[in-house]
Motif scaffolding. Structure first.
Motif, PDB file in Angstrom:
ATOM      1  N   LYS A 127     -20.017-106.077  41.596  1.00 16.45           N
ATOM      2  CA  LYS A 127     -18.776-106.277  40.852  1.00 16.45           C
ATOM      3  C   LYS A 127     -17.805-105.159  41.219  1.00 16.45           C
ATOM      4  O   LYS A 127     -18.191-104.008  41.366  1.00 16.45           O
ATOM      5  CB  LYS A 127     -19.053-106.276  39.348  1.00 16.45           C
ATOM      6  CG  LYS A 127     -19.874-107.463  38.874  1.00 16.45           C
ATOM      7  CD  LYS A 127     -20.066-107.429  37.357  1.00 16.45           C
ATOM      8  CE  LYS A 127     -20.848-108.643  36.881  1.00 16.45           C
ATOM      9  NZ  LYS A 127     -21.054-108.635  35.410  1.00 16.45           N
ATOM     10  N   ASP A 128     -16.567-105.535  41.381  1.00 19.80           N
ATOM     11  CA  ASP A 128     -15.567-104.554  41.789  1.00 19.80           C
ATOM     12  C   ASP A 128     -14.330-104.751  40.919  1.00 19.80           C
ATOM     13  O   ASP A 128     -13.700-105.812  41.000  1.00 19.80           O
ATOM     14  CB  ASP A 128     -15.217-104.759  43.258  1.00 19.80           C
ATOM     15  CG  ASP A 128     -14.500-103.576  43.869  1.00 19.80           C
ATOM     16  OD1 ASP A 128     -14.260-102.596  43.135  1.00 19.80           O
ATOM     17  OD2 ASP A 128     -14.195-103.612  45.070  1.00 19.80           O
ATOM     18  N   PRO A 129     -13.975-103.797  40.053  1.00 19.65           N
ATOM     19  CA  PRO A 129     -14.514-102.444  39.944  1.00 19.65           C
ATOM     20  C   PRO A 129     -15.914-102.397  39.322  1.00 19.65           C
ATOM     21  O   PRO A 129     -16.412-103.416  38.863  1.00 19.65           O
ATOM     22  CB  PRO A 129     -13.493-101.741  39.040  1.00 19.65           C
ATOM     23  CG  PRO A 129     -12.924-102.828  38.206  1.00 19.65           C
ATOM     24  CD  PRO A 129     -12.861-104.020  39.115  1.00 19.65           C
ATOM     25  N   PRO A 130     -16.534-101.192  39.320  1.00 20.19           N
ATOM     26  CA  PRO A 130     -17.884-101.073  38.771  1.00 20.19           C
ATOM     27  C   PRO A 130     -17.964-101.607  37.347  1.00 20.19           C
ATOM     28  O   PRO A 130     -17.032-101.453  36.552  1.00 20.19           O
ATOM     29  CB  PRO A 130     -18.140 -99.563  38.805  1.00 20.19           C
ATOM     30  CG  PRO A 130     -17.218 -99.040  39.843  1.00 20.19           C
ATOM     31  CD  PRO A 130     -16.009 -99.912  39.808  1.00 20.19           C
ATOM     32  N   GLU A 140     -22.862 -97.273  36.993  1.00 22.57           N
ATOM     33  CA  GLU A 140     -22.725 -97.801  38.348  1.00 22.57           C
ATOM     34  C   GLU A 140     -21.693 -97.002  39.143  1.00 22.57           C
ATOM     35  O   GLU A 140     -21.858 -96.768  40.341  1.00 22.57           O
ATOM     36  CB  GLU A 140     -22.332 -99.275  38.304  1.00 22.57           C
ATOM     37  CG  GLU A 140     -23.454-100.183  37.817  1.00 22.57           C
ATOM     38  CD  GLU A 140     -23.087-101.653  37.902  1.00 22.57           C
ATOM     39  OE1 GLU A 140     -22.023-101.975  38.495  1.00 22.57           O
ATOM     40  OE2 GLU A 140     -23.851-102.478  37.391  1.00 22.57           O
ATOM     41  N   ALA A 141     -20.638 -96.581  38.499  1.00 21.46           N
ATOM     42  CA  ALA A 141     -19.633 -95.766  39.177  1.00 21.46           C
ATOM     43  C   ALA A 141     -20.235 -94.431  39.616  1.00 21.46           C
ATOM     44  O   ALA A 141     -20.013 -93.977  40.749  1.00 21.46           O
ATOM     45  CB  ALA A 141     -18.444 -95.523  38.249  1.00 21.46           C
ATOM     46  N   ARG A 142     -21.004 -93.807  38.727  1.00 25.11           N
ATOM     47  CA  ARG A 142     -21.615 -92.520  39.078  1.00 25.11           C
ATOM     48  C   ARG A 142     -22.618 -92.692  40.219  1.00 25.11           C
ATOM     49  O   ARG A 142     -22.749 -91.825  41.080  1.00 25.11           O
ATOM     50  CB  ARG A 142     -22.281 -91.895  37.852  1.00 25.11           C
ATOM     51  CG  ARG A 142     -21.301 -91.375  36.813  1.00 25.11           C
ATOM     52  CD  ARG A 142     -22.008 -90.521  35.768  1.00 25.11           C
ATOM     53  NE  ARG A 142     -21.065 -90.023  34.792  1.00 25.11           N
ATOM     54  CZ  ARG A 142     -20.858 -90.551  33.589  1.00 25.11           C
ATOM     55  NH1 ARG A 142     -21.570 -91.618  33.210  1.00 25.11           N
ATOM     56  NH2 ARG A 142     -19.970 -90.034  32.759  1.00 25.11           N
ATOM     57  N   ARG A 143     -23.338 -93.776  40.215  1.00 20.43           N
ATOM     58  CA  ARG A 143     -24.313 -94.014  41.274  1.00 20.43           C
ATOM     59  C   ARG A 143     -23.618 -94.136  42.629  1.00 20.43           C
ATOM     60  O   ARG A 143     -24.068 -93.566  43.629  1.00 20.43           O
ATOM     61  CB  ARG A 143     -25.105 -95.281  40.952  1.00 20.43           C
ATOM     62  CG  ARG A 143     -26.225 -95.588  41.924  1.00 20.43           C
ATOM     63  CD  ARG A 143     -27.102 -96.725  41.408  1.00 20.43           C
ATOM     64  NE  ARG A 143     -27.999 -97.136  42.453  1.00 20.43           N
ATOM     65  CZ  ARG A 143     -27.686 -98.018  43.407  1.00 20.43           C
ATOM     66  NH1 ARG A 143     -26.481 -98.583  43.394  1.00 20.43           N
ATOM     67  NH2 ARG A 143     -28.551 -98.339  44.346  1.00 20.43           N
ATOM     68  N   LEU A 164     -12.325 -94.381  39.962  1.00 26.37           N
ATOM     69  CA  LEU A 164     -13.045 -95.487  40.588  1.00 26.37           C
ATOM     70  C   LEU A 164     -12.939 -96.751  39.751  1.00 26.37           C
ATOM     71  O   LEU A 164     -12.818 -97.861  40.278  1.00 26.37           O
ATOM     72  CB  LEU A 164     -14.511 -95.102  40.800  1.00 26.37           C
ATOM     73  CG  LEU A 164     -15.410 -96.135  41.460  1.00 26.37           C
ATOM     74  CD1 LEU A 164     -14.896 -96.509  42.847  1.00 26.37           C
ATOM     75  CD2 LEU A 164     -16.849 -95.615  41.546  1.00 26.37           C
ATOM     76  N   GLY A 165     -12.963 -96.584  38.432  1.00 27.61           N
ATOM     77  CA  GLY A 165     -12.815 -97.734  37.561  1.00 27.61           C
ATOM     78  C   GLY A 165     -11.463 -98.408  37.712  1.00 27.61           C
ATOM     79  O   GLY A 165     -11.327 -99.622  37.518  1.00 27.61           O
ATOM     80  N   THR A 193     -28.107 -88.165  36.212  1.00 30.84           N
ATOM     81  CA  THR A 193     -29.046 -89.177  36.703  1.00 30.84           C
ATOM     82  C   THR A 193     -28.443 -90.574  36.709  1.00 30.84           C
ATOM     83  O   THR A 193     -29.161 -91.546  36.924  1.00 30.84           O
ATOM     84  CB  THR A 193     -30.337 -89.194  35.865  1.00 30.84           C
ATOM     85  OG1 THR A 193     -30.089 -89.809  34.598  1.00 30.84           O
ATOM     86  CG2 THR A 193     -30.884 -87.794  35.649  1.00 30.84           C
ATOM     87  N   CYS A 194     -27.160 -90.682  36.476  1.00 33.43           N
ATOM     88  CA  CYS A 194     -26.486 -91.993  36.433  1.00 33.43           C
ATOM     89  C   CYS A 194     -27.132 -92.883  35.372  1.00 33.43           C
ATOM     90  O   CYS A 194     -27.364 -94.081  35.596  1.00 33.43           O
ATOM     91  CB  CYS A 194     -26.524 -92.671  37.795  1.00 33.43           C
ATOM     92  SG  CYS A 194     -25.946 -91.634  39.140  1.00 33.43           S
TER      93      CYS A 194
END
Length: 579
Positions: free
Chosen positions: A34-37, A42-45, A62-63, A524-525
């Motif tokens: 999915k885009d954006p996260p 998921e963004a941190r990962r 990023l979001g 640790t996301c």
């Protein structure tokens, strides 16, 4: 990372009741991300793979931009302040300090490279370019452990600037820039490499010819497009080259010396001013082989007139167009950024983009990086215990810096070399132990479940009892006091030069579960197990908060709680197993 591997790393924590297991399961069905996260986790990962560590601001951006938009934005950014410029500025400071002194003189060295590296990693704008350059520095290796390289720190700085500048360009250009860079000339002995002389029994140096094939472009064995080995009728892998190919290619790499605006036989072997350290090596036809040169199916006929530039172009074109390069480089970059054991399908998709970026261009590194990071296998949060990689030591330090808003009181990010596995991290940038990097990309731990399963775990080659204990001891000092600086640095600092802010974490210290959740999320996301969270929460709560007394005592207790949560999370398998 399997349970035995985790235990090998963290058996020292068993007595404290803080060892947690690694996950299990199978790889999920892949689907486009999915885009954006879809979530902050998921963004941190994604940012863990693409940067030196996520920050809250990165997650928010990023979001807004989405994965594709973020990559496009990052690849449009120019490289930030150069390493050469930084070292030249430090040299001016050292010259002023040394004036009038006869002892205790300051000279440029690897530490000044580390200063700028960590300063950019912590606060530079071109996050993706820096991360890709660090990955490339572990594939196209030059190391300051070599005495000649270390004695020319501006050349090492220039080499890294070159990697940053070429990170999103053409692989063919990158290969030529690497080949002709003076730092590579020192490291793999192409400087003062002379043509063959049968009367004297002299042969061209074969060092670079061998490594440019084995480690930089095509590897030892022929590959299918998805990175799997081609085999002969007996099922044996097929070599990509022979010693005759090495000997033929070595003749190409003769006749190179120091850059000079006015080259002479003397400047072939003698530096001609500061520009020689940072400018591509010069061609000296008098020392270049005119003999026939055969390699990888290409033959350059013997000539009466030496043609070093023409021979080099033919050689690099042959290497860059070899069918192995796409899957070879795709595998190495995926291992550096995403996972140690990519599936053949993942390698094949990225290699296909290397072969053709969709516009008919081969070797477009910007397109390769984009495909690598946006691939469904990179974006899927797989529960497969073989997925992911051991987070390398430098990235553990930068993740801490970025997650908690670390700053440098001097402004120079005075991080020293941290190569010692017993007292440091066992790794410093651009300081690999050999041309094979800090660890071999094909390393399989010889014992335990990883080895039994045949899973690659390159970074585990640096893991032993000394490095495990050394990392934990390093963490104790890092989290308690910060890092770098001191009275012996320029400028001198009072206490550690680099310290975190913990601005978001300190207000949560009154509620241990909220504090631990926050630290686990950013480091640790959000992948920490409930068991580990409970164990760390109990350890944090054991540091009681005073109910009476002065405010300073309460502030110290709150900071202690934050440090406990951060230390134990940095030591946890969920942090060290980058998924």
């Amino acid at each position: 990372m399997d349970r035995l591997a985790c235990g090998r790393w963290f058996g020292v924590l068993v007595a404290a009741g803080l060892l947690v297991g690694c996950g299990g399961g199978s790889h999920p069905t892949l689907a486009p991300p999915k885009d954006p996260p879809a979530s902050a986790a998921e963004a941190r990962r994604f940012l863990t793979q693409a940067t030196f560590g996520p920050t809250d601001a990165d997650v928010a951006l990023l979001g807004t931009q989405g994965y594709g938009g973020w990559v496009d934005y990052q690849t449009s950014l120019p490289a930030g302040d150069t390493f050469v410029g930084y070292l030249d500025g430090r040299q001016a400071q050292f010259d002023a300090y040394n004036a009038g002194r006869t002892t205790g003189l300051l000279r440029l060295g690897p530490n000044q490279f580390y200063e700028h590296f960590y300063g950019l990693a912590a606060a530079g704008p071109d996050l993706l370019r820096q991360r890709v350059a660090f990955a490339l520095s572990q594939i196209l290796v030059v190391s300051m452990q070599d005495a000649k390289v270390a004695s020319h720190p501006r050349s090492s700085a220039s080499y890294y600037d070159m990697l940053r500048g070429d990170a999103f360009g053409s692989f063919r250009k990158l290969l030529e820039d690497v080949t002709l860079h003076p730092a590579m000339g020192f490291y793999l002995s192409t400087f003062d490499n002379r043509q063959e002389d049968p009367a004297r029994g002299r042969l061209p140096d074969e060092n670079y010819a061998r490594e440019v094939m084995q480690l930089f472009t095509i590897g030892l064995y022929q590959l299918n497009g998805d990175g799997t080995l081609k085999t002969d009728a007996q099922g044996a892998p097929i070599p990509t080259y022979s010693h005759d190919d090495v000997a033929g290619l070595a003749k190409v790499f003769t006749g190179w010396g120091w850059y000079s605006a006015n080259p002479t036989s003397t400047t072939f072997w003698k530096m001609d001013g500061p520009a020689s350290e940072t400018t591509a090596m010069g061609f000296y036809p008098a020392y270049h082989s005119v003999g026939a040169k055969s390699f990888l199916g290409t033959t350059l006929a013997a000539t009466a007139t030496p043609d070093p530039a023409g021979d080099l172009k033919a050689a690099l074109d042959t290497l860059a167009n070899h069918p192995n390069v796409g899957p070879f480089l795709a595998t190495r970059l995926i291992q550096q950024l995403v996972t140690s054991n990519p599936t053949p399908a993942y390698v094949g998709r990225v290699a296909a983009v290397f072969n053709d970026n969709g516009k008919g261009a081969r070797g477009d590194l910007k397109a390769v990086v984009r495909a690598l990071l946006l691939d469904p296998e990179a974006r899927a949060a797989s529960p497969d215990p073989g997925y992911g990689k051991l987070r390398e030591p430098v990235l553990r330090l930068t993740a801490w810096m970025r997650a908690f808003g670390a700053s440098s009181q001097s402004g120079y990010w005075l991080v020293p070399g941290l190569d010692s596995p017993s007292t440091g991290l066992g790794q410093s940038p651009l300081n690999a132990s050999s041309v094979f990097n800090f660890w071999r990309p094909g390393y399989v731990p010889p014992h335990g479940e990883l080895g039994d399963a045949g899973l690659l775990a390159p970074e585990f080659q640096g893991v032993d009892e000394v490095s495990v204990a050394g990392y934990l001891n390093f963490l104790l000092g890092l989290v308690a006091n910060g890092i770098g600086g001191g009275s012996g640095t320029l400028p001198p600092t009072t206490g550690a030069d680099i310290t975190p802010a913990y601005a978001t974490e300190l207000p949560l210290a009154d509620t241990p579960s909220s504090l631990v959740a926050r630290v686990a999320d950013v480091l640790t996301c959000s992948a920490m197990s409930a068991t580990a969270r409970d164990q760390i929460t109990a350890a944090v709560a054991a540091r009681s908060l005073p109910t009476t007394g002065i405010q300073a005592d309460l502030d110290k207790a709150r900071l202690d709680r934050v440090k406990i949560a951060v230390f134990l999370t940095l030591a946890s398998p969920e942090f060290l197993h980058q998924r």
